[in-house]
Design a protein around this motif. Structure first.
Motif, PDB file in Angstrom:
ATOM      1  N   ARG A   1       0.821  -1.209   0.000  1.00 10.31           N
ATOM      2  CA  ARG A   1       0.000   0.000   0.000  1.00 10.31           C
ATOM      3  C   ARG A   1       0.855   1.259   0.000  1.00 10.31           C
ATOM      4  N   ILE A   2       1.818   1.325   0.910  1.00 12.50           N
ATOM      5  CA  ILE A   2       2.582   2.570   1.027  1.00 12.50           C
ATOM      6  C   ILE A   2       3.518   2.749  -0.169  1.00 12.50           C
ATOM      7  N   ASP A   3       3.925   1.661  -0.797  1.00  4.13           N
ATOM      8  CA  ASP A   3       4.735   1.789  -2.003  1.00  4.13           C
ATOM      9  C   ASP A   3       3.925   2.472  -3.109  1.00  4.13           C
ATOM     10  N   GLU A   4       2.646   2.097  -3.231  1.00  5.02           N
ATOM     11  CA  GLU A   4       1.788   2.760  -4.209  1.00  5.02           C
ATOM     12  C   GLU A   4       1.620   4.237  -3.863  1.00  5.02           C
ATOM     13  N   ARG A   5       1.463   4.554  -2.575  1.00  4.60           N
ATOM     14  CA  ARG A   5       1.302   5.954  -2.181  1.00  4.60           C
ATOM     15  C   ARG A   5       2.564   6.756  -2.523  1.00  4.60           C
ATOM     16  N   PHE A   6       3.717   6.174  -2.307  1.00  5.49           N
ATOM     17  CA  PHE A   6       4.964   6.860  -2.673  1.00  5.49           C
ATOM     18  C   PHE A   6       5.034   7.081  -4.189  1.00  5.49           C
ATOM     19  N   HIS A   7       4.655   6.079  -4.969  1.00  6.79           N
ATOM     20  CA  HIS A   7       4.663   6.234  -6.423  1.00  6.79           C
ATOM     21  C   HIS A   7       3.787   7.412  -6.844  1.00  6.79           C
ATOM     22  N   LEU A   8       2.578   7.496  -6.267  1.00 10.26           N
ATOM     23  CA  LEU A   8       1.646   8.559  -6.618  1.00 10.26           C
ATOM     24  C   LEU A   8       2.146   9.924  -6.149  1.00 10.26           C
TER      25      LEU A   8
ATOM     26  N   TYR B   1     -10.337  16.185 -13.414  1.00 11.95           N
ATOM     27  CA  TYR B   1     -10.260  14.832 -13.955  1.00 11.95           C
ATOM     28  C   TYR B   1     -10.160  13.810 -12.824  1.00 11.95           C
ATOM     29  N   ILE B   2     -10.596  12.611 -13.126  1.00 11.30           N
ATOM     30  CA  ILE B   2     -10.201  11.431 -12.357  1.00 11.30           C
ATOM     31  C   ILE B   2      -9.226  10.673 -13.248  1.00 11.30           C
ATOM     32  N   ALA B   3      -8.126  10.218 -12.663  1.00  7.88           N
ATOM     33  CA  ALA B   3      -7.109   9.554 -13.479  1.00  7.88           C
ATOM     34  C   ALA B   3      -6.559   8.321 -12.767  1.00  7.88           C
ATOM     35  N   GLU B   4      -6.125   7.385 -13.578  1.00  8.19           N
ATOM     36  CA  GLU B   4      -5.497   6.157 -13.096  1.00  8.19           C
ATOM     37  C   GLU B   4      -4.167   6.031 -13.829  1.00  8.19           C
ATOM     38  N   TYR B   5      -3.177   5.473 -13.147  1.00  6.69           N
ATOM     39  CA  TYR B   5      -1.821   5.425 -13.694  1.00  6.69           C
ATOM     40  C   TYR B   5      -1.310   3.996 -13.679  1.00  6.69           C
ATOM     41  N   SER B   6      -0.557   3.659 -14.713  1.00  6.04           N
ATOM     42  CA  SER B   6      -0.013   2.302 -14.815  1.00  6.04           C
ATOM     43  C   SER B   6       1.184   2.323 -15.747  1.00  6.04           C
ATOM     44  N   SER B   7       1.763   1.160 -15.956  1.00 10.95           N
ATOM     45  CA  SER B   7       2.888   1.055 -16.892  1.00 10.95           C
ATOM     46  C   SER B   7       2.471   1.387 -18.318  1.00 10.95           C
TER      47      SER B   7
ATOM     48  N   VAL C   1       3.869  11.519 -18.594  1.00  7.85           N
ATOM     49  CA  VAL C   1       3.447  10.157 -18.886  1.00  7.85           C
ATOM     50  C   VAL C   1       4.634   9.201 -18.922  1.00  7.85           C
ATOM     51  N   GLU C   2       5.805   9.661 -19.362  1.00  9.77           N
ATOM     52  CA  GLU C   2       6.963   8.773 -19.393  1.00  9.77           C
ATOM     53  C   GLU C   2       7.416   8.417 -17.981  1.00  9.77           C
ATOM     54  N   LYS C   3       7.351   9.394 -17.082  1.00 12.86           N
ATOM     55  CA  LYS C   3       7.694   9.102 -15.687  1.00 12.86           C
ATOM     56  C   LYS C   3       6.667   8.147 -15.077  1.00 12.86           C
ATOM     57  N   ILE C   4       5.401   8.328 -15.426  1.00 12.92           N
ATOM     58  CA  ILE C   4       4.351   7.410 -14.960  1.00 12.92           C
ATOM     59  C   ILE C   4       4.656   5.989 -15.411  1.00 12.92           C
ATOM     60  N   ARG C   5       4.964   5.823 -16.677  1.00 10.05           N
ATOM     61  CA  ARG C   5       5.252   4.480 -17.195  1.00 10.05           C
ATOM     62  C   ARG C   5       6.473   3.878 -16.512  1.00 10.05           C
ATOM     63  N   GLN C   6       7.459   4.710 -16.282  1.00 11.09           N
ATOM     64  CA  GLN C   6       8.693   4.241 -15.649  1.00 11.09           C
ATOM     65  C   GLN C   6       8.456   3.809 -14.217  1.00 11.09           C
ATOM     66  N   ILE C   7       7.807   4.667 -13.431  1.00 12.82           N
ATOM     67  CA  ILE C   7       7.587   4.371 -12.012  1.00 12.82           C
ATOM     68  C   ILE C   7       6.624   3.214 -11.814  1.00 12.82           C
ATOM     69  N   PHE C   8       5.533   3.227 -12.557  1.00 19.77           N
ATOM     70  CA  PHE C   8       4.533   2.177 -12.360  1.00 19.77           C
ATOM     71  C   PHE C   8       4.860   0.893 -13.133  1.00 19.77           C
ATOM     72  N   GLY C   9       5.867   1.000 -13.991  1.00 26.09           N
ATOM     73  CA  GLY C   9       6.340  -0.213 -14.643  1.00 26.09           C
ATOM     74  C   GLY C   9       7.466  -0.884 -13.901  1.00 26.09           C
ATOM     75  N   GLY C  10       7.891  -0.237 -12.808  1.00 30.11           N
ATOM     76  CA  GLY C  10       8.928  -0.814 -11.960  1.00 30.11           C
ATOM     77  C   GLY C  10      10.312  -0.704 -12.540  1.00 30.11           C
ATOM     78  N   THR C  11      10.519   0.280 -13.462  1.00 30.51           N
ATOM     79  CA  THR C  11      11.859   0.428 -14.052  1.00 30.51           C
ATOM     80  C   THR C  11      12.503   1.688 -13.537  1.00 30.51           C
TER      81      THR C  11
END
Length: 270
Positions: free
Chosen positions: A38-45, A163-169, A260-270
């Motif tokens: 949970r807290i890892d996701e909060r840090f990512h966001l 907006y409402i937004a969701e983020y992922s790889s 968006v590139e940072k989003i892909r990087q962080i949420f893709g685990g790279t």
């Protein structure tokens, strides 16, 4: 004198009250908040969404108080220290578990540099973003409404579209929304020598207690839509989000500093 602007962000603070998800004991709440996934996701966001929007403010003259629990594990506290090290507006305030409104009101009032002078306040969730001109427009709204302010001890300012937004790889998926008096992009002016704070009131009921000025333009906020939203732990109306194309993602970057590139990087685990 420049009007002081104070933002308050609760980062996994184990308050007594203030959560839609209830726990039998404080130990259960702390375990829930500091669960590694949970807290890892909060840090990512926080790192990819919330803080970039504040770092990019066109008016950088504001303060951000990040409230954490004094029992936050050391490795999480070190991580938090690191991601705000380049942000002079931000500081961390640690507290033991206390009633939500009581502690937040005390922190806000203690942060006022001159209590005899008015100030502006805003709340900030760790998975949300505001437009890069939010602080600038909040100050301008107070200036434009000076005659109204002189007649009241507090006035709310709300930007009701975003907006409402969701983020992922894969990037960003989002939809536009109209949501008046939500946490994001809601500010409050408080007169000098007044102990009221933005935390005295439930955000969606603030207009019951003071005059409120609401703006329909421009789009001013992004609300996070993720697995650890407190509000999503109970049944809620589903939200249908659409993946952003390159043009939409670039517009998001310019308006909210969400890359968006940072989003892909962080949420893709790279």
């Amino acid at each position: 004198m420049t009007l002081q602007v104070i933002g308050l962000c609760r980062f996994s603070y184990p308050a007594i009250g203030g959560f839609q998800v209830e726990h039998e004991t404080m130990e259960e709440r702390i375990d829930y908040l500091y669960d590694e996934a949970r807290i890892d996701e909060r840090f990512h966001l926080f790192e990819a969404v919330a803080l970039p929007s504040l770092r990019a403010q066109t008016d950088p003259d504001f303060e951000l108080i990040i409230v954490v629990g004094d029992q936050m594990p050391a490795h999480h506290r070190d991580r938090l220290d690191a991601i705000i090290s380049d942000m002079p507006q931000a500081r961390i305030h640690a507290e033991p578990p206390r009633p939500q409104r009581e502690v937040m009101k005390k922190i806000l009032n203690a942060a006022r540099r001159d209590f005899s002078q008015p100030c502006l306040q805003f709340r900030f969730d760790d998975d949300d973003a505001v437009a890069i001109d939010f602080v600038e427009r909040l100050r301008k709204a107070a200036k434009d409404c000076d005659a109204l302010l002189q007649q009241h001890k507090s006035v709310a300012f709300d930007w009701n579209k975003g907006y409402i937004a969701e983020y992922s790889s894969e990037g960003i998926a989002a939809t536009e929304i109209f949501r008046p008096f939500d946490v994001a992009a809601l500010g409050m002016w408080v007169k000098g020598d007044c102990h009221l704070t933005i935390m005295n009131f439930a955000h969606n009921k603030i207009d019951r207690f003071m005059p409120a000025v609401s703006f329909d333009e421009p789009r001013m906020f992004v609300r996070g839509h993720n697995a650890s939203n407190d509000s999503r732990q109970k049944p809620v109306k589903p939200v249908h989000l659409k993946p952003f194309n390159r043009e939409q993602s670039e517009a998001f970057r310019k308006r909210f500093a969400i890359d968006v590139e940072k989003i892909r990087q962080i949420f893709g685990g790279t």
